[in-house]
Write a protein that holds these residues in place. Structure first.
Motif, short mmCIF file in Angstrom:
data_model
loop_
_atom_site.label_atom_id
_atom_site.label_comp_id
_atom_site.label_asym_id
_atom_site.label_seq_id
_atom_site.Cartn_x
_atom_site.Cartn_y
_atom_site.Cartn_z
N UNK A 1 -43.36 -10.08 21.07
CA UNK A 1 -44.42 -10.55 21.95
C UNK A 1 -44.46 -9.68 23.19
N UNK A 2 -45.70 -9.38 23.64
CA UNK A 2 -45.87 -8.60 24.86
C UNK A 2 -47.14 -9.07 25.55
N UNK B 1 -50.75 -12.09 24.65
CA UNK B 1 -50.86 -12.34 23.20
C UNK B 1 -52.31 -12.54 22.74
N UNK B 2 -53.23 -11.83 23.35
CA UNK B 2 -54.64 -11.93 22.93
C UNK B 2 -54.90 -11.16 21.63
N UNK B 3 -53.98 -10.27 21.26
CA UNK B 3 -54.05 -9.56 19.99
C UNK B 3 -52.91 -10.03 19.10
N UNK C 1 -49.89 -8.38 22.87
CA UNK C 1 -49.84 -8.45 21.41
C UNK C 1 -48.69 -9.33 20.94
N UNK C 2 -48.97 -10.14 19.92
CA UNK C 2 -47.93 -10.94 19.26
C UNK C 2 -47.84 -10.50 17.81
N UNK C 3 -46.61 -10.25 17.35
CA UNK C 3 -46.39 -9.78 15.98
C UNK C 3 -45.39 -10.71 15.29
N UNK C 4 -45.75 -11.10 14.06
CA UNK C 4 -44.80 -11.79 13.19
C UNK C 4 -44.69 -11.02 11.90
#
Length: 341
Positions: A313-314, A317-319, A291-294
């Motif tokens: 980011x973990x 990063x497909x989510x 998962x990627x978060x902004x």
């Protein structure tokens, strides 16, 4: 002594059984005597040709249920109990491939001079029955009660009401557009629609156990609640909070004045949230892998898994989560049995 005791016990049990049967019989007879049922129906002249049914609903009946059966009739049934008087009328206009049924109701409360037995009083109810081979159903009008559609399968459904609350259970359709100006909308019971839109001007929207490939929810002045839904959804609110739990698919959220909250084990594969004034709170029940978060706020704090930061980011990063609010805080918290990259 034992025989005497057994005899009286047997007599007592028999008396209880007889009394119970008598009570049930009395209750049914009393309820029947205090219930008034009226039925109207229209026989369709060319059932095979009629594929489109329009229902125009008006009046102040508390509850109107719409469902289908295997007949060539449009039916209107009204049921009165003790404390209310409900009148209904049905008029039908039949065209080559379309039928329009106008249904009017008038409900008044009765004044009673005797002792009221509320156990027999179950209010009033109105039911409208359409043929099950109807392909397109259009419902409109200014009815002020609750309009409920349950166990209905149809290709195309369009509803535009002024005041009514709308509820749907076990609804299956290819396409649906559902709107109420000043009423609420409630979807329940594993409804499935390929493409759908739910909207209100001033009313809450609640959607549970729902599947749709592409769908949208809009409310100008009201809260939006989504629970256990599947599909790509667009959510828009002007003044109201948005609550979501177990949302599977993709979600785009926009709001002018209100908070956004997300909970559960199912998190959208792609989530985009944009608020002008409101907090964003996300609490996943499980670890967010790949998962990627902004996160971005002009006036507020950003906290992602206990740290003041604006990105995360973990994995692959497909989510993704893209979170923005102009005036408000952004908080993401949940399981932390891992180390982020």
């Amino acid at each position: 002594m034992k025989k005497t005791t057994a005899f009286f016990l047997t007599v007592g049990v028999l008396a209880m059984i007889i009394g119970g049967i008598g009570s049930i019989t009395f209750f049914r007879r009393a309820e029947h005597s205090m219930t008034e049922v009226k039925k109207e129906q229209y026989t369709i002249k060319n059932k095979q040709a009629i594929k489109e049914v329009h229902l125009n609903l008006s009046g102040n009946a508390d509850y109107i249920k719409v469902y289908s059966d295997n007949s060539n009739k449009i039916k209107l049934n009204t049921k009165n109990y003790l404390s209310s008087s409900l009148k209904g009328s049905l008029s039908v206009k039949e065209e080559s491939d379309k039928l329009t049924a106008t249904i009017k109701t008038s409900q008044t409360k009765k004044e009673q001079d005797f002792i009221q037995f509320n156990v027999f009083d179950r209010g009033t109810s109105t039911s409208v029955v359409i043929p099950e081979n109807t392909e397109k159903l259009v419902i409109s009008g200014d009815a002020s009660g609750n309009v409920d559609l349950s166990d209905l399968t149809i290709e195309n459904l369009t509803i535009k009401m002024t005041n009514a609350d709308l509820s749907f259970g076990n609804l299956n359709a290819k396409e649906a557009t559902i709107h109420s100006d000043y009423g609420s909308i409630s979807i329940y019971g594993e409804a499935k629609i390929e493409k759908s839109t739910f909207s209100t001007k001033s009313g809450d929207v609640r959607v549970s156990d729902f599947t749709s490939s592409n769908w949208s929810v809009l409310s100008r002045d009201g809260d939006i609640t989504l629970e256990r839904t599947k599909g790509n959804v667009s959510i828009e609110s002007t003044n109201g909070d948005i609550y979501t739990t177990d949302i599977k698919g993709e979600a785009t959220v926009k709001s002018v004045n209100g908070d956004f909250e997300l909970y559960g084990t199912e998190i959208p594969k792609k989530l985009a949230v944009e608020l002008k004034q409101g907090d964003i709170q996300i609490y996943p029940d499980e670890i967010l892998y790949n998962t990627a978060i902004t996160a971005e706020t002009h006036m507020g704090d950003c906290s992602i898994f206990g740290k003041n930061r604006t990105s995360y980011k973990q994995g692959k990063e497909s989510n993704s989560m893209n979170l923005k609010t102009k005036y408000g805080d952004i908080t993401i918290d949940g399981p932390s049995e891992y180390e982020d990259d």
